[in-house]
Design a protein around this motif. Sequence first.
Motif, PDB file in Angstrom:
ATOM      1  N   TRP A   1       0.775  -1.479  -0.185  1.00  0.00           N
ATOM      2  CA  TRP A   1       0.226  -0.226   0.525  1.00  0.00           C
ATOM      3  C   TRP A   1       0.687   1.327   0.572  1.00  0.00           C
ATOM      4  O   TRP A   1       2.011   1.404   0.536  1.00  0.00           O
ATOM      5  CB  TRP A   1      -0.901   0.195   0.988  1.00  0.00           C
ATOM      6  CG  TRP A   1      -2.085  -1.761   1.238  1.00  0.00           C
ATOM      7  CD1 TRP A   1      -1.793  -2.206   1.773  1.00  0.00           C
ATOM      8  CD2 TRP A   1      -3.075  -0.924   0.930  1.00  0.00           C
ATOM      9  NE1 TRP A   1      -2.490  -3.227   1.363  1.00  0.00           N
ATOM     10  CE2 TRP A   1      -4.162  -2.565   1.144  1.00  0.00           C
ATOM     11  CE3 TRP A   1      -3.644  -0.075   0.535  1.00  0.00           C
ATOM     12  CZ2 TRP A   1      -5.184  -2.809   0.854  1.00  0.00           C
ATOM     13  CZ3 TRP A   1      -5.289  -0.522   0.406  1.00  0.00           C
ATOM     14  CH2 TRP A   1      -5.614  -1.221   0.285  1.00  0.00           C
TER      15      TRP A   1
ATOM     16  N   LEU B   1       0.619   4.769   0.611  1.00  0.00           N
ATOM     17  CA  LEU B   1       0.641   5.579   2.076  1.00  0.00           C
ATOM     18  C   LEU B   1       1.083   7.052   1.924  1.00  0.00           C
ATOM     19  O   LEU B   1       1.858   7.627   2.353  1.00  0.00           O
ATOM     20  CB  LEU B   1       0.275   5.578   3.708  1.00  0.00           C
ATOM     21  CG  LEU B   1       0.255   4.354   3.716  1.00  0.00           C
ATOM     22  CD1 LEU B   1       0.577   3.834   5.046  1.00  0.00           C
ATOM     23  CD2 LEU B   1      -2.054   4.491   3.672  1.00  0.00           C
TER      24      LEU B   1
ATOM     25  N   PRO C   1      -5.293   5.507   1.830  1.00  0.00           N
ATOM     26  CA  PRO C   1      -4.483   4.505   1.035  1.00  0.00           C
ATOM     27  C   PRO C   1      -4.725   4.364  -0.161  1.00  0.00           C
ATOM     28  O   PRO C   1      -6.455   4.054  -0.573  1.00  0.00           O
ATOM     29  CB  PRO C   1      -4.770   3.099   2.504  1.00  0.00           C
ATOM     30  CG  PRO C   1      -5.452   4.119   3.557  1.00  0.00           C
ATOM     31  CD  PRO C   1      -5.759   5.032   3.028  1.00  0.00           C
TER      32      PRO C   1
END
Length: 149
Positions: free
Chosen positions: A2, A4, A10
């Motif tokens: 992911w 961020l 996200p």
Amino acid sequence: MWRLRPGGEPERIAALPADGLPNGLALNAGTHTLYVTDSVLGTIWSVPTTGGTPTAWSTAPELASAGFLGANGLKIHRGALWATNLDKGTILRIPIRHDGRAGSVRPRPPVCRGSTTSPSPATETSCWPPSTAPARSRWSSPTAATPSC
């Protein structure tokens, strides 16, 4: 995997195998490639930072576990990926070829500061086998004890 971003939501950029254990990360900003060690599958994955399908960059036997966890820490230094293998207590140098593929794995002996052999980035804060003598690491507070040789 992911992404961020500060203030953002996200964003999934890649799906690694569910039966693995992603561990060490290293970013090659020049090629926009993120490398990820997988301690269970004994693999180093490459993932484009823009997202996409992960590629098994190296599945060399030297990355495999010997019963618990294999490929672990990861760093890019001087045209190579340096990885550790937790189970085997090894430091591995894997050249990054001009076409981006993995070169042949070269196990390296541990090198500690003050040694007369070539320094290894994978041993900047520790060495194998560790001694009990405290040493100051550039990554820790002045009072923290880290292994030294």
